[in-house]
Design a protein around this motif. Structure first.
Motif, PDB file in Angstrom:
ATOM      1  N   VAL A  54       0.845  -1.202   0.000  1.00 51.17           N
ATOM      2  CA  VAL A  54       0.000   0.000   0.000  1.00 51.17           C
ATOM      3  C   VAL A  54       0.877   1.248   0.000  1.00 51.17           C
ATOM      4  CG1 VAL A  54      -1.619   1.355   1.393  1.00 51.17           C
ATOM      5  CG2 VAL A  54      -2.002  -1.088   1.086  1.00 51.17           C
ATOM      6  N   ALA A  55       1.874   1.269   0.881  1.00 48.56           N
ATOM      7  CA  ALA A  55       2.769   2.425   0.968  1.00 48.56           C
ATOM      8  C   ALA A  55       3.554   2.616  -0.326  1.00 48.56           C
ATOM      9  CB  ALA A  55       3.725   2.254   2.149  1.00 48.56           C
ATOM     10  N   MET A  56       4.012   1.522  -0.932  1.00 47.31           N
ATOM     11  CA  MET A  56       4.773   1.617  -2.183  1.00 47.31           C
ATOM     12  C   MET A  56       3.892   2.137  -3.316  1.00 47.31           C
ATOM     13  SD  MET A  56       7.079  -1.855  -1.873  1.00 47.31           S
ATOM     14  CE  MET A  56       7.526  -1.841  -3.587  1.00 47.31           C
ATOM     15  N   LEU A  57       2.676   1.630  -3.407  1.00 48.18           N
ATOM     16  CA  LEU A  57       1.761   2.090  -4.454  1.00 48.18           C
ATOM     17  C   LEU A  57       1.435   3.563  -4.260  1.00 48.18           C
ATOM     18  CD1 LEU A  57      -0.020   1.614  -6.906  1.00 48.18           C
ATOM     19  CD2 LEU A  57      -1.799   0.759  -5.358  1.00 48.18           C
ATOM     20  N   HIS A  58       1.131   3.942  -3.042  1.00 44.59           N
ATOM     21  CA  HIS A  58       0.837   5.351  -2.755  1.00 44.59           C
ATOM     22  C   HIS A  58       2.028   6.228  -3.130  1.00 44.59           C
ATOM     23  CE1 HIS A  58       0.590   9.015  -0.309  1.00 44.59           C
ATOM     24  NE2 HIS A  58      -0.717   8.908  -0.527  1.00 44.59           N
ATOM     25  N   LEU A  61       2.406   6.537  -6.938  1.00 42.70           N
ATOM     26  CA  LEU A  61       1.372   7.395  -7.535  1.00 42.70           C
ATOM     27  C   LEU A  61       1.671   8.870  -7.272  1.00 42.70           C
ATOM     28  CD1 LEU A  61      -1.799   5.280  -6.717  1.00 42.70           C
ATOM     29  CD2 LEU A  61      -0.772   5.634  -8.979  1.00 42.70           C
ATOM     30  N   VAL A  62       2.098   9.191  -6.058  1.00 45.86           N
ATOM     31  CA  VAL A  62       2.455  10.581  -5.738  1.00 45.86           C
ATOM     32  C   VAL A  62       3.667  11.010  -6.571  1.00 45.86           C
ATOM     33  CG1 VAL A  62       3.356  12.095  -3.907  1.00 45.86           C
ATOM     34  CG2 VAL A  62       1.441  10.541  -3.433  1.00 45.86           C
ATOM     35  N   GLN A  66       3.879  14.068  -9.434  1.00 49.01           N
ATOM     36  CA  GLN A  66       4.879  15.139  -9.397  1.00 49.01           C
ATOM     37  C   GLN A  66       5.689  15.190 -10.690  1.00 49.01           C
ATOM     38  OE1 GLN A  66       6.961  14.013  -5.839  1.00 49.01           O
ATOM     39  NE2 GLN A  66       5.570  15.148  -4.497  1.00 49.01           N
ATOM     40  N   GLN A  67       6.109  14.026 -11.187  1.00 47.85           N
ATOM     41  CA  GLN A  67       6.890  13.973 -12.425  1.00 47.85           C
ATOM     42  C   GLN A  67       6.079  14.460 -13.619  1.00 47.85           C
ATOM     43  OE1 GLN A  67      10.012  13.622 -10.775  1.00 47.85           O
ATOM     44  NE2 GLN A  67      10.402  12.914 -12.840  1.00 47.85           N
ATOM     45  N   ILE A  68       4.814  14.081 -13.669  1.00 47.64           N
ATOM     46  CA  ILE A  68       3.942  14.525 -14.761  1.00 47.64           C
ATOM     47  C   ILE A  68       3.803  16.040 -14.727  1.00 47.64           C
ATOM     48  CG2 ILE A  68       1.554  14.519 -15.588  1.00 47.64           C
ATOM     49  CD1 ILE A  68       1.518  11.488 -14.732  1.00 47.64           C
ATOM     50  N   ASP A  69       3.560  16.601 -13.549  1.00 46.36           N
ATOM     51  CA  ASP A  69       3.428  18.059 -13.426  1.00 46.36           C
ATOM     52  C   ASP A  69       4.704  18.762 -13.866  1.00 46.36           C
ATOM     53  OD1 ASP A  69       0.825  17.813 -12.515  1.00 46.36           O
ATOM     54  OD2 ASP A  69       1.366  18.045 -10.394  1.00 46.36           O
ATOM     55  N   GLN A  70       5.865  18.233 -13.478  1.00 42.84           N
ATOM     56  CA  GLN A  70       7.141  18.844 -13.876  1.00 42.84           C
ATOM     57  C   GLN A  70       7.336  18.774 -15.391  1.00 42.84           C
ATOM     58  OE1 GLN A  70      10.204  16.927 -11.576  1.00 42.84           O
ATOM     59  NE2 GLN A  70       9.635  17.987  -9.700  1.00 42.84           N
ATOM     60  N   LEU A  71       6.986  17.647 -15.996  1.00 45.17           N
ATOM     61  CA  LEU A  71       7.156  17.502 -17.435  1.00 45.17           C
ATOM     62  C   LEU A  71       6.220  18.449 -18.194  1.00 45.17           C
ATOM     63  CD1 LEU A  71       8.589  16.063 -19.732  1.00 45.17           C
ATOM     64  CD2 LEU A  71       6.881  14.249 -19.580  1.00 45.17           C
ATOM     65  N   LEU A  72       4.997  18.595 -17.714  1.00 42.51           N
ATOM     66  CA  LEU A  72       4.064  19.531 -18.351  1.00 42.51           C
ATOM     67  C   LEU A  72       4.569  20.967 -18.245  1.00 42.51           C
ATOM     68  CD1 LEU A  72       0.657  18.008 -17.217  1.00 42.51           C
ATOM     69  CD2 LEU A  72       1.634  17.979 -19.527  1.00 42.51           C
ATOM     70  N   LEU A  73       5.120  21.334 -17.098  1.00 39.48           N
ATOM     71  CA  LEU A  73       5.686  22.672 -16.939  1.00 39.48           C
ATOM     72  C   LEU A  73       6.852  22.908 -17.892  1.00 39.48           C
ATOM     73  CD1 LEU A  73       5.656  23.211 -13.063  1.00 39.48           C
ATOM     74  CD2 LEU A  73       4.317  24.440 -14.791  1.00 39.48           C
ATOM     75  N   LEU A  74       7.635  21.875 -18.124  1.00 40.40           N
ATOM     76  CA  LEU A  74       8.786  21.981 -19.014  1.00 40.40           C
ATOM     77  C   LEU A  74       8.356  22.376 -20.431  1.00 40.40           C
ATOM     78  CD1 LEU A  74      11.872  21.540 -19.218  1.00 40.40           C
ATOM     79  CD2 LEU A  74      11.378  19.168 -19.813  1.00 40.40           C
ATOM     80  N   GLY A  75       7.158  21.938 -20.836  1.00 38.89           N
ATOM     81  CA  GLY A  75       6.652  22.281 -22.165  1.00 38.89           C
ATOM     82  C   GLY A  75       6.327  23.753 -22.314  1.00 38.89           C
ATOM     83  N   GLY A  76       6.111  24.427 -21.213  1.00 40.91           N
ATOM     84  CA  GLY A  76       5.889  25.869 -21.210  1.00 40.91           C
ATOM     85  C   GLY A  76       4.597  26.305 -21.890  1.00 40.91           C
ATOM     86  N   GLU A  77       4.526  27.597 -22.102  1.00 37.77           N
ATOM     87  CA  GLU A  77       3.325  28.214 -22.682  1.00 37.77           C
ATOM     88  C   GLU A  77       3.099  27.752 -24.127  1.00 37.77           C
ATOM     89  OE1 GLU A  77      -0.137  30.067 -22.392  1.00 37.77           O
ATOM     90  OE2 GLU A  77       1.299  29.879 -20.756  1.00 37.77           O
ATOM     91  N   GLU A  78       4.178  27.488 -24.849  1.00 40.52           N
ATOM     92  CA  GLU A  78       4.047  27.020 -26.237  1.00 40.52           C
ATOM     93  C   GLU A  78       3.287  25.699 -26.293  1.00 40.52           C
ATOM     94  OE1 GLU A  78       6.828  25.724 -30.026  1.00 40.52           O
ATOM     95  OE2 GLU A  78       7.689  26.989 -28.459  1.00 40.52           O
ATOM     96  N   LEU A  79       3.596  24.799 -25.367  1.00 37.13           N
ATOM     97  CA  LEU A  79       2.879  23.530 -25.299  1.00 37.13           C
ATOM     98  C   LEU A  79       1.404  23.772 -25.026  1.00 37.13           C
ATOM     99  CD1 LEU A  79       2.591  20.427 -25.040  1.00 37.13           C
ATOM    100  CD2 LEU A  79       3.209  20.713 -22.622  1.00 37.13           C
ATOM    101  N   GLN A  80       1.115  24.629 -24.058  1.00 33.90           N
ATOM    102  CA  GLN A  80      -0.282  24.914 -23.712  1.00 33.90           C
ATOM    103  C   GLN A  80      -1.030  25.514 -24.898  1.00 33.90           C
ATOM    104  OE1 GLN A  80      -1.599  23.802 -20.899  1.00 33.90           O
ATOM    105  NE2 GLN A  80       0.419  23.027 -20.380  1.00 33.90           N
ATOM    106  N   ASP A  81      -0.386  26.418 -25.633  1.00 30.49           N
ATOM    107  CA  ASP A  81      -1.013  27.019 -26.821  1.00 30.49           C
ATOM    108  C   ASP A  81      -1.305  25.962 -27.880  1.00 30.49           C
ATOM    109  OD1 ASP A  81      -0.822  29.489 -25.611  1.00 30.49           O
ATOM    110  OD2 ASP A  81       0.969  30.113 -26.740  1.00 30.49           O
TER     111      ASP A  81
END
Length: 94
Positions: A54-58, A61-62, A66-81
């Motif tokens: 349970v602890a390992m899965l949790h 997932l956390v 965090q990694q997904i959020d960092q990767l999305l930020l790396l794409g910057g505003e151009e990615l969002q556009d």
């Protein structure tokens, strides 16, 4: 069943330790998304009795969130556009 990778080297599906291309990663994420849907539907937390598991899965997932959020930020505003433009086009085709 063995096959050949993009470099012509022999491999067994599921045996590689790293995704080599975006296509490989998309396949991995597709499997993860399917597992997440099943885990949610079946409430994996009620089925997992091992506290360490349970602890390992949790923790994983956390970490993934965090990694997904960092990767999305790396794409910057151009990615969002780009994503907004593609979604707008897709909405117009309906």
């Amino acid at each position: 069943m063995a096959g050949r990778d993009g470099k012509g080297e022999r491999f067994v599906p599921g045996s590689r330790k790293h995704d080599r291309t975006v296509d490989d990663a998309l396949k991995t994420m597709e499997r993860l998304a399917a597992w997440l849907e099943t885990a949610e539907r079946d409430n994996i937390w009620l089925q997992t009795e091992d506290p360490l598991q349970v602890a390992m899965l949790h923790g994983m997932l956390v970490h993934l969130r965090q990694q997904i959020d960092q990767l999305l930020l790396l794409g910057g505003e151009e990615l969002q556009d780009t994503v907004r433009a593609l979604r707008t086009l897709a909405g117009q085709e309906r």
